[in-house]
Enzyme design. Structure first.
Site, PDB file in Angstrom:
ATOM      1  N   CYS A   4       0.804  -1.221   0.000  1.00 45.94           N
ATOM      2  CA  CYS A   4       0.000   0.000   0.000  1.00 45.94           C
ATOM      3  C   CYS A   4       0.839   1.273   0.000  1.00 45.94           C
ATOM      4  CB  CYS A   4      -1.017   0.002   1.134  1.00 45.94           C
ATOM      5  SG  CYS A   4      -0.306  -0.268   2.765  1.00 45.94           S
ATOM      6  N   HIS A  46      -1.785   1.968   7.101  1.00 44.03           N
ATOM      7  CA  HIS A  46      -2.253   1.909   5.728  1.00 44.03           C
ATOM      8  C   HIS A  46      -2.068   3.300   5.124  1.00 44.03           C
ATOM      9  CE1 HIS A  46      -4.117   0.252   2.277  1.00 44.03           C
ATOM     10  NE2 HIS A  46      -5.253   0.925   2.378  1.00 44.03           N
ATOM     11  N   ASP A  91      -8.771   4.788  -2.947  1.00 47.15           N
ATOM     12  CA  ASP A  91      -7.787   3.752  -2.640  1.00 47.15           C
ATOM     13  C   ASP A  91      -7.679   2.801  -3.817  1.00 47.15           C
ATOM     14  OD1 ASP A  91      -6.274   1.627  -1.706  1.00 47.15           O
ATOM     15  OD2 ASP A  91      -7.162   1.667   0.299  1.00 47.15           O
TER      16      ASP A  91
END
Ligand SMILES: [Zn+2]
Length: 721
Positions: free
Chosen positions: A375, A402, A419
Site C-alpha cells: 500500500c 495503511h 484507494d
C-alpha cells in the site's frame, strides 16, 4: 521487567474501579511508591505484609492495584506472607506508574477541555454510554501503541535511520508539554524544539513530578467521562508524532516536480482513459451528480490497479520465477538509498539458491519504473499520477498502517477517499466497517495543506477518541495549524480564502457522524494481497457478507404495461428498468444478497465480468423480483443470463419462488418459464464455486463481455397475470 503496555494495562484496569475504591488504591500506591523513592536504601519500605490493613482494604479490592505492584517488580516473599521489591530492582516502571497516576489525578479537568476542542462531534454531553466503551480501551490502547511502532513502515520516508533519529531527538528535546496544565503555551515550544532539536532543557521532568501534588483529590475530581490514557512517556511520543507528520508533509512536495509529473504522464494512456470516461459519463450524465473529471478519476484508478501497478506480497524469484520465502532484511545499497529504500527485504527461493531483494522504494519516480509494492508504494505512486493528471490530491497516512489518496472533486466540492489498491472511490468507512480496523489517527498531506481527517473514516467517534493516546488533542490541533500556516505563508489571499473555506466545510462534514450509514461497498474486507496476507493482518473483518437487500418492484408504468423488465450490462455496470427508463449504476445496487462477489475489469484483455473475490472458494448473488405489493401474480418469466466457467469452475443458476417452486436454468440462452405462474415473487440465484489454483476466483465469471460491448448480460422480464 514490565513493558509500557503492561503499565498501560494496569492503569486502565485501575481506572475502571468505582471512584472510592480507585481513590483508596491510588492513595496507598502513591504512598508506598513515594516512600520507596525517598528511602531507596531502606528495606522496610520495600516490604508489604499481605494481611495488613493497608493491603487488604486498599490494594486488594482494587482491580489493577496488585498488577501495578507486580509491574514495578514486587515479588512474593519466601514466607508467602509478604510482597517485596528486591533492592536490585530498577525503579523506572515504578516512576512511570507514579507519573501516570498523578497525571490522571491532577489533569482530568484539563483533558476534558482538550477533548472538547477536538472535532465538534465529540462535544456531546458525557453520558453513561461512555462507560460501556471502557472495556474496549484496554485493547484499543495496546493496539494503538502496537500500531505506532509498525506504522513507521508505511511512512514514505521512514527508514530505520530516520526512526533512530527521531528517538534520539526526543531524548534531548525538552519534554515541553507533558504536564496537561502546561498545554496552552507548550505546543509551540515542543514543535520548534522537535524541528530544530534545540539544546536539552531538563526542566520538564521536574515539572512533571512537582505538578502532582493532589492525589487525595482524585475521588472528588473523578470524572463521569472515560478518557484515553495517554502513553506513559507522552513527551517522547509527541516528538515522534511530530516527526512522522513532518516526514509526510515534506514528502508530498516531491509530487510537484514538473519533470517528474511529465515523466508520470508518459505512462498514462490518456486517450483511452478519456474516451472511456467520456462514454460512461455521457450515458449517465442526466442522473449523476459527478462530472467528467470524477469519471476520468475512476478510469485512472481502474487502469492503475488493473494494468499498471502490481501488488507484491512475496516477490517471485528474480532468476527462476519460483515462489520465495521471507528471509529477513538486507543492507540497502547506495542505489537503493538514492531512491529512498532504507529497507530492503530479502527473499529465498524455494527452487534455486538465488536470493531476491525487494527494496521498498520511496521515490515516486522510481516507482513509475518498478510498478510494484504494497500500500505504501501504491498510494505514493498513485498520488503522483493524480497530481500529474491535474487533480488536487492528498497523500493520506493512517497510523494503524495503511496509506491511500484523497482527490478533491470540484463537482462535489469535497475530498474523495480514493484507494486504488482496493478500487474504492468514496468509500471512507471501508477500513472500519469492512476491514475491522481500529483507527486512531488519519492525517492528509498535500502541497498546501495538512489536516486530521480521521473523522471521515469512522462512524464511531466516541470509541475512536479513546484510542487516541499518542498525543494530546490540543497539541495536535496546534501543531497541525502551525505546519499548515507555515506552508500557506506567501499564498495569495484569494487562495488562502479558498483553503480556509474548504477547511471549515471539511470540519462540518466530520460532525455528521451519527447520520453515516455504511454502504455495501464499504462492508468489503480487504481486496489487495493474498488471503494469507490479509488474515495475517487481521483485516478480514467480521463478515464478508454484503446484504444490500434491493428488491425490484413494478412501477406504475410496469403495471400499466403488464410486465416488469430489468436488464444489466456489465461493461457499463448499469441496470435499466424498462417501465420507467430508470438506470442505476453499479451491480451491487440491484442485488438482494451477495457474498464474496466483485466486478472485475481486465484492461489487458479489455474484458469485464462479475467474479468471486480473490481468495474466496465460493460466492453467491441473488436478485429479487417481488409483485406482492401490487397485488399481481406472475404469469410468465423470460430470463436470460450469461456466464462462463474455466478449468473446474462451476456456476449453478436457479430460480426460486416464495411458495417453494424452484428450478435450475442454463446460462447463455433465453428461457420462457410458465411454471412459476401464480407466484408472487421470484429470486434469481447464482452460486459460484471451485476452479483451480491461485486464480480459482477467476474461473467462474458472470456476464463476461468486452468493455466496448454495451448489450445486456442479464435480462429478467416478469409478465403479470
Ligand atoms: Zn529461483
Amino acid at each position: 521487567m514490565a513493558t509500557a503496555n503492561n503499565v498501560e494495562d494496569c492503569i486502565v484496569k485501575l481506572l475502571e474501579n468505582e471512584p472510592p475504591v480507585y481513590a483508596n488504591a491510588v492513595k496507598t500506591l502513591l504512598r508506598i511508591f513515594n516512600n520507596i523513592q525517598q528511602n531507596q536504601s531502606v528495606e522496610k519500605f520495600r516490604k508489604l505484609r499481605l494481611s495488613s490493613k493497608v493491603v487488604s482494604e486498599n490494594i486488594l479490592p482494587a482491580n489493577g492495584a496488585m498488577e501495578c505492584l507486580f509491574a514495578c517488580g514486587f515479588v512474593e516473599d519466601d514466607d508467602s506472607e509478604h510482597l517485596v521489591l528486591p533492592m536490585s530492582s530498577n525503579l523506572s516502571t515504578l516512576k512511570s506508574i507514579c507519573h501516570q497516576i498523578q497525571l490522571r489525578s491532577s489533569g482530568d479537568s484539563h483533558k476534558q477541555s482538550s477533548l472538547l476542542q477536538s472535532p465538534p462531534s465529540t462535544t456531546g454531553p458525557p453520558t453513561a454510554a461512555n462507560n460501556s466503551t471502557a472495556s474496549t480501551s484496554t485493547s484499543a490502547s495496546t493496539s494503538a501503541s502496537a500500531a505506532s511502532t509498525s506504522a513507521a513502515a508505511s511512512t514514505p520516508a521512514a527508514s530505520s535511520s530516520s526512526l533512530a533519529a527521531s528517538t534520539s531527538t526526543a531524548a534531548s528535546t525538552p519534554a515541553a508539554a507533558s504536564t496537561p496544565a502546561a498545554a496552552s503555551t507548550s505546543a509551540a515550544a515542543s514543535t520548534s524544539a522537535a524541528s530544530s532539536s534545540s539544546p536539552a532543557a531538563s526542566t520538564s521532568t521536574a515539572n512533571i513530578t512537582s505538578k502532582s501534588s493532589a492525589p487525595a483529590n482524585a475521588a472528588a475530581k473523578w470524572p463521569k467521562w472515560k478518557f484515553p490514557v495517554l502513553t506513559p512517556n507522552i513527551a517522547l511520543s509527541e516528538v515522534q508524532f511530530y516527526h512522522k507528520l513532518k516526514v509526510s508533509f515534506d514528502h508530498v512536495l516531491l509530487y510537484e516536480d514538473i519533470q517528474l509529473q511529465a515523466k508520470a504522464l508518459q505512462y498514462i494512456p490518456k486517450d483511452y482513459l478519456s474516451q472511456t470516461a467520456d462514454r460512461k459519463y455521457k450515458q449517465v450524465k442526466s442522473t449523476t451528480k459527478f462530472d467528467y473529471a470524477d469519471f476520468y478519476l475512476i478510469e485512472l484508478m481502474d487502469w492503475f490497479r488493473d494494468d499498471f501497478f502490481r501488488w507484491v506480497n512475496k516477490p517471485d524469484c528474480d532468476l527462476c520465477k519460483g515462489k520465495t520465502q521471507h528471509a529477513g532484511m538486507g543492507k540497502p545499497s547506495s542505489e537503493d538509498l538514492r531512491y529512498g529504500a532504507g529497507r530492503v527485504e530479502i527473499y529465498k527461493c524455494s527452487q534455486c539458491p538465488h536470493i531476491t531483494r525487494f527494496p521498498r522504494y520511496n521515490d515516486p519516480g522510481k516507482l513509475l519504473e518498478t510498478r510494484r509494492g504494497r500500500c505504501g508504494e501504491w498510494a505514493n505512486c498513485f498520488t503522483l499520477l493524480c497530481r500529474a493528471s491535474g487533480y488536487e490530491a492528498r497523500y493520506v497516512l493512517d497510523w494503524t498502517d495503511h496509506v491511500w489518496t484523497e482527490v478533491f472533486s470540484t463537482s462535489q466540492q469535497r475530498w474523495l477517499h480514493c484507494d486504488p489498491g482496493e478500487k474504492a472511490l468514496d468509500k471512507p468507512l471501508r477500513y472500519e466497517a469492512g476491514w475491522g480496523k481500529k483507527l486512531t489517527y488519519v492525517v492528509a498531506f498535500s502541497k498546501d495543506d495538512i489536516n486530521d481527517v480521521t473523522w471521515r473514516y469512522s462512524a464511531h467517534h466516541q470509541d475512536l477518541i479513546l484510542r487516541r493516546t499518542s498525543c494530546r488533542e490540543s497539541w495536535l490541533i496546534k501543531v497541525l495549524k502551525q505546519l499548515r500556516d507555515e506552508r500557506q505563508k506567501g499564498m495569495s489571499s484569494e487562495l488562502l480564502r479558498i483553503h480556509q473555506l474548504r477547511l471549515i466545510k471539511e470540519g462540518a462534514e466530520f460532525i455528521f457522524e451519527k447520520t453515516k450509514t455504511v454502504s455495501a461497498g464499504e462492508m468489503m474486507s480487504r481486496q489487495t494481497g493474498s488471503l494469507e496476507w490479509r488474515q495475517a493482518r487481521g483485516e478480514m473483518g467480521q463478515s464478508a457478507k454484503v446484504t444490500p437487500h434491493h428488491t425490484f418492484t413494478p412501477s406504475s408504468t410496469d403495471l400499466a404495461q403488464g410486465h416488469m423488465k430489468v436488464t444489466y450490462c456489465a461493461s457499463t455496470n448499469t441496470y435499466i428498468l424498462s417501465g420507467s427508463q430508470v438506470k442505476t449504476h453499479d451491480w451491487e445496487t440491484g442485488v438482494y444478497e451477495s457474498e464474496n462477489m466483485m466486478r472485475n475489469v481486465e484492461v489487458d484483455w479489455n474484458m469485464v465480468y462479475l467474479a468471486r473475490t480473490k481468495g474466496s472458494t465460493s460466492a453467491s448473488v441473488t436478485w429479487l423480483f417481488d409483485l406482492s405489493s401490487s397485488g399481481k401474480t406472475i404469469k410468465e418469466l423470460i430470463i436470460s443470463v450469461s456466464s462462463a466457467t474455466f478449468h473446474t469452475g462451476s456456476i449453478r443458476w436457479s430460480v426460486e419462488a416464495e411458495d417453494g417452486k424452484q428450478m435450475d436454468i442454463k446460462p447463455n440462452m433465453t428461457h420462457k418459464l410458465t411454471n412459476f405462474s401464480g407466484s408472487k415473487s421470484v429470486k434469481l440465484c447464482a452460486h459460484l464455486a471451485a476452479g483451480a489454483g491461485a486464480d480459482a476466483w477467476q474461473h467462474t465469471q458472470l456476464f463476461r463481455q468486452s468493455r466496448d460491448d454495451t448489450s445486456s448480460t442479464l435480462l429478467v422480464d416478469v409478465i403479470f397475470n
